[in-house]
Design an enzyme around this catalytic site. Structure first.
Site, PDB file in Angstrom:
ATOM      1  N   GLU A 162      -2.225  -8.946   3.407  1.00  0.00           N
ATOM      2  CA  GLU A 162      -2.474  -9.466   4.762  1.00  0.00           C
ATOM      3  C   GLU A 162      -3.963  -9.554   5.075  1.00  0.00           C
ATOM      4  OE1 GLU A 162      -1.477  -6.466   4.047  1.00  0.00           O
ATOM      5  OE2 GLU A 162      -2.294  -4.959   5.423  1.00  0.00           O
ATOM      6  N   HIS A 202      -3.803  -4.947   0.073  1.00  0.00           N
ATOM      7  CA  HIS A 202      -3.366  -5.468   1.371  1.00  0.00           C
ATOM      8  C   HIS A 202      -3.371  -6.991   1.346  1.00  0.00           C
ATOM      9  CE1 HIS A 202      -3.167  -1.716   3.645  1.00  0.00           C
ATOM     10  NE2 HIS A 202      -4.130  -1.303   2.849  1.00  0.00           N
ATOM     11  N   CYS A 236       0.845  -1.198   0.000  1.00  0.00           N
ATOM     12  CA  CYS A 236       0.000   0.000   0.000  1.00  0.00           C
ATOM     13  C   CYS A 236       0.883   1.251   0.000  1.00  0.00           C
ATOM     14  CB  CYS A 236      -0.976  -0.048   1.175  1.00  0.00           C
ATOM     15  SG  CYS A 236      -2.346   1.110   1.012  1.00  0.00           S
TER      16      CYS A 236
END
Lengths: 269, 218
Positions: free
Chosen positions: B202, B200, B95
């Protein structure tokens, strides 16, 4: 092209998920970590936790719940309820939340939104608006829907965005818990007034209601709670119905089969 | 935590990762996901630790100008350069961590690290009511050529985005994937050891975990 999102909301009180409607008749439904994982596996696009416990002890339990959930969740987690300061936001984000929603504190101190956006980025800051119809307009409420303000809900949403909110979580208090559909007029009025995504909340009963929120209501996302917690349907079933009606939905395959669920909604370990 | 089969693609990868702490909210989530894949993660704010890193992950959400000011005033920018450019260690920006690899950021009107060609500009969608900003939610990637980062990831895979600014003016050879939101923008940037993703991983379910695993396997 972006997919309309389906968010599942869990009201958390002292480490337990409770429901009834967001504004009355609380009833325990289960463990927040297990339920969040279960909804992720069903296909939820995001999870929302609202801390409805009022005590300091409840707040610290909530932080621990957020931490334990964020560790095992593979989709975004938005948290809110009782967020008063930038330090509160920082603690929740550091515990692993991806976004923090603010309502009452932003009415008291609108600078909180700007400060949060500057520090964490506006994509982390969700402006939460609880709205109830009054005549031909809607007014905003604070304190979990208990306290009316003199703010026009649409104008207040616009102001929250101007100050830094990157998303609006819009709950119709009139529709909340009744399962006859979102307040489409309210949703559309706000969605057309702000340049950020709007999450429709309050009133979901069927896939048709979600379809209407995304099309007529122009919502970017729709929030669900009761109909899922009561086991009336699943995120997967709703997404299948939406896809059949031409709405693009995320269709990620689960990491593993969802765990069995007992009739009262508890997840079997 | 027990690694699962599937996204992780089998055995845990025992590699060291230095995770730069820029005070961003996603730091701990990134850490947990890397650890789940078997990585030994060191979280640091120290330039010395960054300069010595064998593998770097720069998470990051927030303000481009503020992040660059902090990197420069703390000596972290120089330390990152020693590891990522000087020694060529695998480096992944997430990001905002990707965006600062660019030459310039419109947010704060600030020069970036400038290791990859391009600048980061605000979304200017053709239809602002249809394309809300931030670009927030799940979207797909259209791969350009092949990148080790995207190995084994289906074109149907969805990733979670949450950003108001995006890369433009990249060297086409360095764009590993693009994403469409009103128009196409680079969502995966890659030149040798320098990599960045706008989304993202994650928080991108199975596909995101696979991408992180691909990075650890480099």
């Amino acid at each position: 092209m972006l997919y309309p999102r389906i968010l599942v909301c869990l009201d958390v009180d002292h480490g337990r998920v409770v429901k009834g409607t967001r504004f009355r008749n609380l009833r325990e439904v289960g463990d927040p970590v297990e339920l969040a994982k279960r909804y992720e596996e069903e296909g939820a696009d995001e999870i929302v936790f609202l801390d409805i416990s009022a005590s300091a002890e409840g707040r610290s339990t909530f932080l621990d719940t957020v931490r334990r959930t964020a560790e095992v969740l593979f989709i975004p987690l938005t948290v809110g309820g009782g967020v008063r300061t930038v330090a509160d936001m920082d603690r929740l984000l550091r515990a692993g939340a991806d976004k923090v929603s603010v309502n009452t504190a932003a009415v008291r101190n609108p600078g909180l939104l700007a400060e949060g956006a500057r520090r964490f980025g506006s994509q982390c800051v969700v402006g939460s608006v609880d709205a109830a119809r009054r005549g031909s307009a809607w007014i905003a409420y604070t304190h979990g829907g208990r306290t009316p303000t003199d703010l026009d809900a649409v104008a207040w949403a616009v102001e929250m965005v101007r100050r830094g909110a990157g998303e609006i979580l819009l709950t119709s208090m009139d529709q909340d818990g009744v399962r006859t559909g979102y307040d489409l007029e309210l949703t559309r009025a706000v969605a057309e007034a702000v340049g950020v995504p709007v999450i429709a909340s309050g009133g979901a009963g069927t896939a048709d209601h979600l379809y209407d929120a995304f099309t007529l209501g122009k919502a970017s996302a729709a929030l669900l709670a009761g109909i899922l917690h009561d086991g009336l349907t699943t995120v997967g079933a709703l997404k299948a119905e939406l896809a059949a009606r031409g709405i693009r939905v995320r269709t990620a395959t689960p990491l593993r089969p969802p765990p069995p669920v007992t009739p009262d909604g508890a997840v079997v370990p | 935590m027990r690694p699962q089969a599937g996204a992780e693609g089998g055995k845990p990868l025992v590699v060291g990762v230095t995770l730069l702490d820029l005070g961003s909210g996603n730091l701990h989530t990134v850490r947990r996901k890397l650890e789940r894949l078997g990585a030994r993660v060191v979280v640091t704010t120290e330039p010395e630790a960054v300069a010595r890193a064998d593998r770097l992950v720069i998470p990051g959400v927030g303000h481009f100008g503020a992040a660059m000011a902090r990197l420069r005033s703390t000596g972290l920018a120089e330390a990152l350069g020693q590891a990522a450019v000087g020694r060529g260690v695998p480096t992944l920006g997430l990001c905002l961590g990707m965006q600062i690899l660019a030459e310039h950021g419109e947010e704060g009107d600030t020069p970036g690290l400038g290791w990859l060609r391009g600048r980061v500009v605000r979304f200017r969608p053709p239809d602002p009511l249809r394309y809300k900003v931030p670009h927030m939610g799940w979207n797909r990637l259209a791969a350009r050529g092949s990148s080790p980062l995207l190995e084994g990831i289906s074109p149907e895979a969805e990733f979670y985005f949450a950003h108001s600014y995006h890369w433009e003016g990249a060297d086409p050879a360095e764009v590993a994937a693009e994403t469409e939101y009103g128009y196409r923008f680079p969502s995966v940037i890659c030149r040798n050891n320098l990599m960045g993703v706008q989304f993202h991983p994650e928080r991108s379910h199975e596909a995101g975990l696979r991408l992180l695993r691909n990075f650890l396997a480099l």
